[in-house]
Design a protein around this motif. Structure first.
Motif, PDB file in Angstrom:
ATOM      1  N   TYR A   1       0.727  -0.943  -0.064  1.00 34.34           N
ATOM      2  CA  TYR A   1      -0.194   0.189  -0.103  1.00 34.34           C
ATOM      3  C   TYR A   1       1.053   1.447  -0.056  1.00 34.34           C
ATOM      4  O   TYR A   1       1.108   2.553  -0.575  1.00 34.34           O
ATOM      5  N   PHE A   2       2.135   1.530   1.059  1.00 38.67           N
ATOM      6  CA  PHE A   2       2.189   2.515   0.888  1.00 38.67           C
ATOM      7  C   PHE A   2       3.540   2.766  -0.139  1.00 38.67           C
ATOM      8  O   PHE A   2       3.774   3.834  -0.930  1.00 38.67           O
ATOM      9  N   ARG A   3       3.940   1.754  -0.355  1.00 34.24           N
ATOM     10  CA  ARG A   3       5.341   2.160  -1.792  1.00 34.24           C
ATOM     11  C   ARG A   3       4.298   2.243  -2.954  1.00 34.24           C
ATOM     12  O   ARG A   3       4.746   2.676  -3.586  1.00 34.24           O
ATOM     13  N   GLY A   4       2.781   1.206  -3.045  1.00 31.41           N
ATOM     14  CA  GLY A   4       2.214   1.661  -4.299  1.00 31.41           C
ATOM     15  C   GLY A   4       2.156   3.137  -4.492  1.00 31.41           C
ATOM     16  O   GLY A   4       2.338   3.257  -5.277  1.00 31.41           O
ATOM     17  N   ILE A   5       1.421   3.951  -3.302  1.00 30.41           N
ATOM     18  CA  ILE A   5       0.959   5.276  -3.317  1.00 30.41           C
ATOM     19  C   ILE A   5       2.380   6.083  -4.049  1.00 30.41           C
ATOM     20  O   ILE A   5       2.401   6.500  -5.178  1.00 30.41           O
ATOM     21  N   TYR A   6       3.540   5.373  -3.100  1.00 22.23           N
ATOM     22  CA  TYR A   6       4.402   6.586  -3.082  1.00 22.23           C
ATOM     23  C   TYR A   6       5.047   6.497  -4.786  1.00 22.23           C
ATOM     24  O   TYR A   6       5.714   7.456  -5.001  1.00 22.23           O
ATOM     25  N   GLU A   7       5.576   5.024  -4.896  1.00 21.87           N
ATOM     26  CA  GLU A   7       5.990   4.440  -6.567  1.00 21.87           C
ATOM     27  C   GLU A   7       5.549   4.999  -7.069  1.00 21.87           C
ATOM     28  O   GLU A   7       5.145   5.276  -8.410  1.00 21.87           O
TER      29      GLU A   7
ATOM     30  N   ASP B   1       2.822   2.656  -8.219  1.00 23.62           N
ATOM     31  CA  ASP B   1       3.061   1.022  -8.565  1.00 23.62           C
ATOM     32  C   ASP B   1       1.990   1.051  -8.326  1.00 23.62           C
ATOM     33  O   ASP B   1       1.067   0.051  -7.893  1.00 23.62           O
ATOM     34  N   THR B   2       0.814   0.542  -9.513  1.00 25.99           N
ATOM     35  CA  THR B   2      -0.168  -0.364  -9.396  1.00 25.99           C
ATOM     36  C   THR B   2      -0.294  -1.913  -9.420  1.00 25.99           C
ATOM     37  O   THR B   2      -1.539  -2.349  -8.653  1.00 25.99           O
ATOM     38  N   ASP B   3       1.458  -2.426  -9.681  1.00 25.74           N
ATOM     39  CA  ASP B   3       0.678  -3.566  -9.401  1.00 25.74           C
ATOM     40  C   ASP B   3       0.976  -4.365  -8.178  1.00 25.74           C
ATOM     41  O   ASP B   3       0.254  -4.895  -7.629  1.00 25.74           O
ATOM     42  N   LEU B   4       1.415  -3.452  -7.241  1.00 28.00           N
ATOM     43  CA  LEU B   4       1.900  -3.177  -6.014  1.00 28.00           C
ATOM     44  C   LEU B   4       0.119  -3.173  -4.802  1.00 28.00           C
ATOM     45  O   LEU B   4       0.012  -3.880  -3.634  1.00 28.00           O
ATOM     46  N   LEU B   5      -0.283  -1.889  -5.517  1.00 30.88           N
ATOM     47  CA  LEU B   5      -2.184  -1.934  -5.291  1.00 30.88           C
ATOM     48  C   LEU B   5      -1.946  -3.124  -5.189  1.00 30.88           C
ATOM     49  O   LEU B   5      -3.343  -3.416  -4.402  1.00 30.88           O
ATOM     50  N   ARG B   6      -2.486  -3.444  -6.465  1.00 26.39           N
ATOM     51  CA  ARG B   6      -3.723  -4.277  -6.560  1.00 26.39           C
ATOM     52  C   ARG B   6      -3.012  -5.714  -5.555  1.00 26.39           C
ATOM     53  O   ARG B   6      -3.701  -6.339  -5.375  1.00 26.39           O
ATOM     54  N   LYS B   7      -2.160  -5.351  -5.211  1.00 28.00           N
ATOM     55  CA  LYS B   7      -1.905  -7.134  -4.282  1.00 28.00           C
ATOM     56  C   LYS B   7      -2.068  -6.869  -2.722  1.00 28.00           C
ATOM     57  O   LYS B   7      -2.756  -7.842  -1.839  1.00 28.00           O
ATOM     58  N   ALA B   8      -2.640  -5.803  -2.203  1.00 31.86           N
ATOM     59  CA  ALA B   8      -3.255  -4.854  -1.341  1.00 31.86           C
ATOM     60  C   ALA B   8      -4.429  -4.969  -1.526  1.00 31.86           C
ATOM     61  O   ALA B   8      -4.965  -5.627   0.126  1.00 31.86           O
ATOM     62  N   PHE B   9      -5.665  -4.834  -2.248  1.00 30.10           N
ATOM     63  CA  PHE B   9      -6.485  -4.463  -2.033  1.00 30.10           C
ATOM     64  C   PHE B   9      -7.313  -6.193  -2.620  1.00 30.10           C
ATOM     65  O   PHE B   9      -7.447  -6.760  -3.671  1.00 30.10           O
ATOM     66  N   TYR B  10      -8.667  -6.170  -2.228  1.00 27.37           N
ATOM     67  CA  TYR B  10      -9.283  -7.087  -2.987  1.00 27.37           C
ATOM     68  C   TYR B  10     -10.187  -6.139  -3.068  1.00 27.37           C
ATOM     69  O   TYR B  10     -10.639  -5.491  -3.808  1.00 27.37           O
ATOM     70  N   LYS B  11      -9.945  -7.251  -4.897  1.00 29.63           N
ATOM     71  CA  LYS B  11     -10.982  -7.046  -6.150  1.00 29.63           C
ATOM     72  C   LYS B  11     -12.168  -6.109  -6.146  1.00 29.63           C
ATOM     73  O   LYS B  11     -11.965  -5.326  -6.723  1.00 29.63           O
ATOM     74  N   GLY B  12     -12.893  -6.045  -5.203  1.00 29.07           N
ATOM     75  CA  GLY B  12     -14.172  -5.412  -4.773  1.00 29.07           C
ATOM     76  C   GLY B  12     -14.363  -4.872  -3.916  1.00 29.07           C
ATOM     77  O   GLY B  12     -15.277  -3.602  -3.160  1.00 29.07           O
ATOM     78  N   ALA B  13     -12.238  -4.101  -3.361  1.00 27.44           N
ATOM     79  CA  ALA B  13     -12.743  -3.025  -2.176  1.00 27.44           C
ATOM     80  C   ALA B  13     -13.620  -2.003  -2.692  1.00 27.44           C
ATOM     81  O   ALA B  13     -13.226  -1.223  -4.130  1.00 27.44           O
ATOM     82  N   LEU B  14     -14.101  -0.964  -1.852  1.00 25.01           N
ATOM     83  CA  LEU B  14     -14.289   0.004  -2.118  1.00 25.01           C
ATOM     84  C   LEU B  14     -14.055   1.490  -0.680  1.00 25.01           C
ATOM     85  O   LEU B  14     -13.722   1.150  -0.163  1.00 25.01           O
TER      86      LEU B  14
ATOM     87  N   VAL C   1       0.870  12.045 -11.434  1.00 25.36           N
ATOM     88  CA  VAL C   1       2.654  11.838 -11.507  1.00 25.36           C
ATOM     89  C   VAL C   1       2.862  11.727  -9.607  1.00 25.36           C
ATOM     90  O   VAL C   1       1.981  11.837  -8.773  1.00 25.36           O
ATOM     91  N   SER C   2       3.798  10.268  -9.436  1.00 24.31           N
ATOM     92  CA  SER C   2       3.423   9.123  -8.175  1.00 24.31           C
ATOM     93  C   SER C   2       4.655  10.472  -7.463  1.00 24.31           C
ATOM     94  O   SER C   2       5.400  11.657  -7.879  1.00 24.31           O
ATOM     95  N   PRO C   3       4.429  10.054  -6.144  1.00 22.92           N
ATOM     96  CA  PRO C   3       4.938  11.247  -4.789  1.00 22.92           C
ATOM     97  C   PRO C   3       6.671  11.112  -5.210  1.00 22.92           C
ATOM     98  O   PRO C   3       7.397  12.109  -4.972  1.00 22.92           O
TER      99      PRO C   3
END
Length: 150
Positions: A43-49, A51-64, A89-91
């Motif tokens: 989550y933190f690395r995905g936001i900072y970088e 990186d959508t692949d990292l974020l997809r690993k953190a979330f359940y597909k149906g998350a709201l 543009v990433s942080p």
């Protein structure tokens, strides 16, 4: 004499017989350790970088996602949120400050809530993240957020 007999008796047992081999011992991570791993490494690395692949690993597909940003209501699906992160543009690339921290973690059985503070760009977000252990993985199933001005 008794002490000699006890020592002789103890020495009669092989030292390597049933002793555990420390090198081969595996430790099972605690739920808190697993959740911290998801938050910090996906989550933190995905936001900072960005990186959508990292974020997809953190979330359940149906998350709201629900909340408000500067008083404006906020609602997105996980896919919409991840797409938005990928299109900005990433942080990291912006060179702007990024500070993210875990404020608390509460776990009961297969559910958990995590309170986060994420400072990036000109925002000071507070997030309340809900986790659920699904198929042996802790995944974010819901996120609520708000921006707080100092």
């Amino acid at each position: 004499m008794k002490l000699s007999l006890i020592i002789a008796w103890l020495l009669s047992f092989p030292l390597s017989g049933h002793a555990q081999n420390v090198k081969n011992m595996k430790t099972n991570p605690t739920p808190e350790t697993e959740i911290r791993n998801v938050i910090e490494n996906y989550y933190f690395r995905g936001i900072y970088e960005g990186d959508t692949d990292l974020l997809r690993k953190a979330f359940y597909k149906g998350a709201l996602f629900f909340g408000d940003v500067d008083g404006v209501p906020y609602f997105k699906t996980a896919d919409q949120y991840i797409e938005g992160v990928g299109n900005r543009v990433s942080p990291e690339k912006s060179g702007k400050d990024f500070k993210a921290e875990i404020l608390s973690i509460d776990i009961i059985n297969s559910i958990a809530t995590v309170k986060l503070n994420v400072r990036m760009y000109d925002f000071n977000y507070y997030n309340f993240i809900t986790f659920n252990k699904i198929d042996e993985k802790w995944l974010i199933v819901n996120k609520t957020l708000t921006n707080v001005h100092p």
